[in-house]
Motif scaffolding. Sequence first.
Motif, PDB file in Angstrom:
ATOM      1  N   LEU A  25       0.837  -1.208   0.000  1.00 34.13           N
ATOM      2  CA  LEU A  25       0.000   0.000   0.000  1.00 34.13           C
ATOM      3  C   LEU A  25       0.871   1.258   0.000  1.00 34.13           C
ATOM      4  N   LEU A  26       1.961   1.207   0.732  1.00 36.24           N
ATOM      5  CA  LEU A  26       2.920   2.319   0.774  1.00 36.24           C
ATOM      6  C   LEU A  26       3.553   2.546  -0.603  1.00 36.24           C
ATOM      7  N   ASN A  27       3.874   1.453  -1.302  1.00 31.00           N
ATOM      8  CA  ASN A  27       4.478   1.509  -2.632  1.00 31.00           C
ATOM      9  C   ASN A  27       5.719   2.405  -2.652  1.00 31.00           C
ATOM     10  N   PRO A  28       6.736   2.048  -1.869  1.00 35.43           N
ATOM     11  CA  PRO A  28       7.950   2.888  -1.819  1.00 35.43           C
ATOM     12  C   PRO A  28       8.638   2.981  -3.170  1.00 35.43           C
ATOM     13  N   GLN A  29       9.152   4.163  -3.459  1.00 29.91           N
ATOM     14  CA  GLN A  29       9.807   4.418  -4.748  1.00 29.91           C
ATOM     15  C   GLN A  29      11.294   4.711  -4.547  1.00 29.91           C
ATOM     16  N   ALA A  30      12.069   4.362  -5.531  1.00 31.46           N
ATOM     17  CA  ALA A  30      13.507   4.656  -5.495  1.00 31.46           C
ATOM     18  C   ALA A  30      13.717   6.150  -5.295  1.00 31.46           C
ATOM     19  N   GLY A  31      14.620   6.463  -4.383  1.00 29.28           N
ATOM     20  CA  GLY A  31      14.930   7.868  -4.120  1.00 29.28           C
ATOM     21  C   GLY A  31      14.104   8.501  -3.026  1.00 29.28           C
ATOM     22  N   GLU A  32      13.022   7.853  -2.612  1.00 25.69           N
ATOM     23  CA  GLU A  32      12.218   8.411  -1.524  1.00 25.69           C
ATOM     24  C   GLU A  32      12.906   8.210  -0.178  1.00 25.69           C
ATOM     25  N   ARG A  33      12.610   9.117   0.730  1.00 29.34           N
ATOM     26  CA  ARG A  33      13.102   9.015   2.102  1.00 29.34           C
ATOM     27  C   ARG A  33      11.899   8.687   2.980  1.00 29.34           C
ATOM     28  N   ILE A  34      11.950   7.512   3.643  1.00 22.77           N
ATOM     29  CA  ILE A  34      10.790   6.995   4.366  1.00 22.77           C
ATOM     30  C   ILE A  34      11.158   6.664   5.806  1.00 22.77           C
ATOM     31  N   ARG A 122       2.919  11.210   2.376  1.00 18.48           N
ATOM     32  CA  ARG A 122       1.852  10.291   2.756  1.00 18.48           C
ATOM     33  C   ARG A 122       2.173   9.536   4.050  1.00 18.48           C
ATOM     34  N   PHE A 123       1.120   9.250   4.770  1.00 11.59           N
ATOM     35  CA  PHE A 123       1.176   8.456   5.992  1.00 11.59           C
ATOM     36  C   PHE A 123       0.404   7.171   5.728  1.00 11.59           C
ATOM     37  N   THR A 168     -11.149  10.963  11.755  1.00 10.83           N
ATOM     38  CA  THR A 168     -11.453  12.322  12.234  1.00 10.83           C
ATOM     39  C   THR A 168     -10.228  12.951  12.877  1.00 10.83           C
ATOM     40  N   LEU A 169      -9.496  12.157  13.650  1.00 17.80           N
ATOM     41  CA  LEU A 169      -8.260  12.634  14.280  1.00 17.80           C
ATOM     42  C   LEU A 169      -7.268  13.098  13.215  1.00 17.80           C
ATOM     43  N   LEU A 170      -7.128  12.312  12.162  1.00 15.29           N
ATOM     44  CA  LEU A 170      -6.211  12.673  11.076  1.00 15.29           C
ATOM     45  C   LEU A 170      -6.665  13.942  10.353  1.00 15.29           C
ATOM     46  N   GLU A 171      -7.956  14.021  10.064  1.00 11.05           N
ATOM     47  CA  GLU A 171      -8.477  15.190   9.346  1.00 11.05           C
ATOM     48  C   GLU A 171      -8.345  16.459  10.180  1.00 11.05           C
ATOM     49  N   ASN A 172      -8.574  16.351  11.466  1.00  9.06           N
ATOM     50  CA  ASN A 172      -8.440  17.518  12.342  1.00  9.06           C
ATOM     51  C   ASN A 172      -6.996  18.013  12.425  1.00  9.06           C
ATOM     52  N   ALA A 173      -6.051  17.113  12.171  1.00  8.18           N
ATOM     53  CA  ALA A 173      -4.634  17.500  12.183  1.00  8.18           C
ATOM     54  C   ALA A 173      -4.201  18.118  10.871  1.00  8.18           C
ATOM     55  N   GLY A 174      -5.059  18.033   9.825  1.00  4.11           N
ATOM     56  CA  GLY A 174      -4.734  18.611   8.532  1.00  4.11           C
ATOM     57  C   GLY A 174      -4.556  17.606   7.421  1.00  4.11           C
ATOM     58  N   PHE A 175      -4.633  16.326   7.728  1.00  8.65           N
ATOM     59  CA  PHE A 175      -4.497  15.287   6.704  1.00  8.65           C
ATOM     60  C   PHE A 175      -5.750  15.181   5.837  1.00  8.65           C
ATOM     61  N   ARG A 176      -5.551  14.693   4.604  1.00  8.59           N
ATOM     62  CA  ARG A 176      -6.659  14.256   3.759  1.00  8.59           C
ATOM     63  C   ARG A 176      -6.605  12.739   3.684  1.00  8.59           C
ATOM     64  N   VAL A 177      -7.594  12.078   4.228  1.00  4.62           N
ATOM     65  CA  VAL A 177      -7.618  10.615   4.247  1.00  4.62           C
ATOM     66  C   VAL A 177      -8.092  10.108   2.895  1.00  4.62           C
ATOM     67  N   THR A 178      -7.277   9.295   2.250  1.00  2.92           N
ATOM     68  CA  THR A 178      -7.619   8.788   0.921  1.00  2.92           C
ATOM     69  C   THR A 178      -8.030   7.316   0.943  1.00  2.92           C
ATOM     70  N   ARG A 244      -6.551   0.125   8.859  1.00  2.54           N
ATOM     71  CA  ARG A 244      -5.537   0.457   7.865  1.00  2.54           C
ATOM     72  C   ARG A 244      -5.895   1.780   7.229  1.00  2.54           C
ATOM     73  N   VAL A 245      -4.932   2.703   7.138  1.00  2.00           N
ATOM     74  CA  VAL A 245      -5.220   4.043   6.619  1.00  2.00           C
ATOM     75  C   VAL A 245      -4.106   4.539   5.697  1.00  2.00           C
ATOM     76  N   VAL A 246      -4.502   5.395   4.773  1.00  8.26           N
ATOM     77  CA  VAL A 246      -3.576   6.184   3.958  1.00  8.26           C
ATOM     78  C   VAL A 246      -4.056   7.618   4.026  1.00  8.26           C
ATOM     79  N   ALA A 247      -3.137   8.544   4.331  1.00 10.38           N
ATOM     80  CA  ALA A 247      -3.511   9.951   4.435  1.00 10.38           C
ATOM     81  C   ALA A 247      -2.402  10.812   3.859  1.00 10.38           C
ATOM     82  N   LEU A 248      -2.792  11.910   3.236  1.00 13.26           N
ATOM     83  CA  LEU A 248      -1.839  12.829   2.602  1.00 13.26           C
ATOM     84  C   LEU A 248      -1.786  14.147   3.341  1.00 13.26           C
ATOM     85  N   LYS A 249      -0.590  14.708   3.441  1.00 12.66           N
ATOM     86  CA  LYS A 249      -0.435  16.032   4.045  1.00 12.66           C
ATOM     87  C   LYS A 249      -0.695  17.096   2.987  1.00 12.66           C
TER      88      LYS A 249
END
Length: 249
Positions: A25-34, A122-123, A168-178, A244-249
């Motif tokens: 789900l994370l789908n890490p890419q070459a060059g990313e810092r995780i 992404r988280f 809701t906790l994530l959204e209140n912090a500013g995340f967009r839950v996808t 299980r969650v995915v959220a974007l800043k």
Amino acid sequence: MKWNTELYDNKHDFVSKYGEGVIDLLNPQAGERILDLGCGTGDLADVIRQRGATVLGMDSSPDMIQKAIAKYPGITFDVQSATGFAYDEPFDAIFSNATLHWVLEAQQAVTSIYNNLKWGGRFVAEFGGKGNVGNIVNALRAVLQDKGFERQAQKEVWYFPSLSEYTTLLENAGFRVTFAAHFDRPTLLKDDQGMQNWLRMFGQPFFENLESEVVAEILEEVERRVEATNYLDGKWYADYVRLRVVALK
């Protein structure tokens, strides 16, 4: 809480095996810092590294980090708390598997995660959700209560939120839950001592200051009480319910 890293790796390696699906789900890419938040003994950090990303493993347990360094000397590991970590350079992604249910200060953890991500970062996480190990925990609390250990029976050890509560906790912090999912995942435990090993590994806080003989009696009684629900076809299962969650800043 002091972790038994040998018991963790030898009898509970399913934690990392199931986590590989979260890495998909994370789908890490070459060059990313995780950042691998709650990396344990480093197995999933190494999987992320193998997929081409630069990974930093972080855990609050010095014992876990010491074992991770010994296993994967090519990866950087760090001892920090999920509720107050800070790095000079933000991450492309923060990954966490089977960790955040140990963090009772959930709001502080979400804030730290948000602050350490790049814009658009992404988280991606999986951890225990509402109802997780309900049969086991209810039996354990009941046995402790019956034996007169009221303080231990009332301990709050884990944070198992519902889907709506956590998103809701994530959204209140500013995340967009996808993406968000809340699902049952009965999990096979190893060998005939699987239930007792699980309790010794993950239920330690309930047994603080209790004599080993008393703990053994409690484990046997809990095992007896959950046999009807958690012992199937000659094998022990933990009644896991995951979030299980995915959220974007």
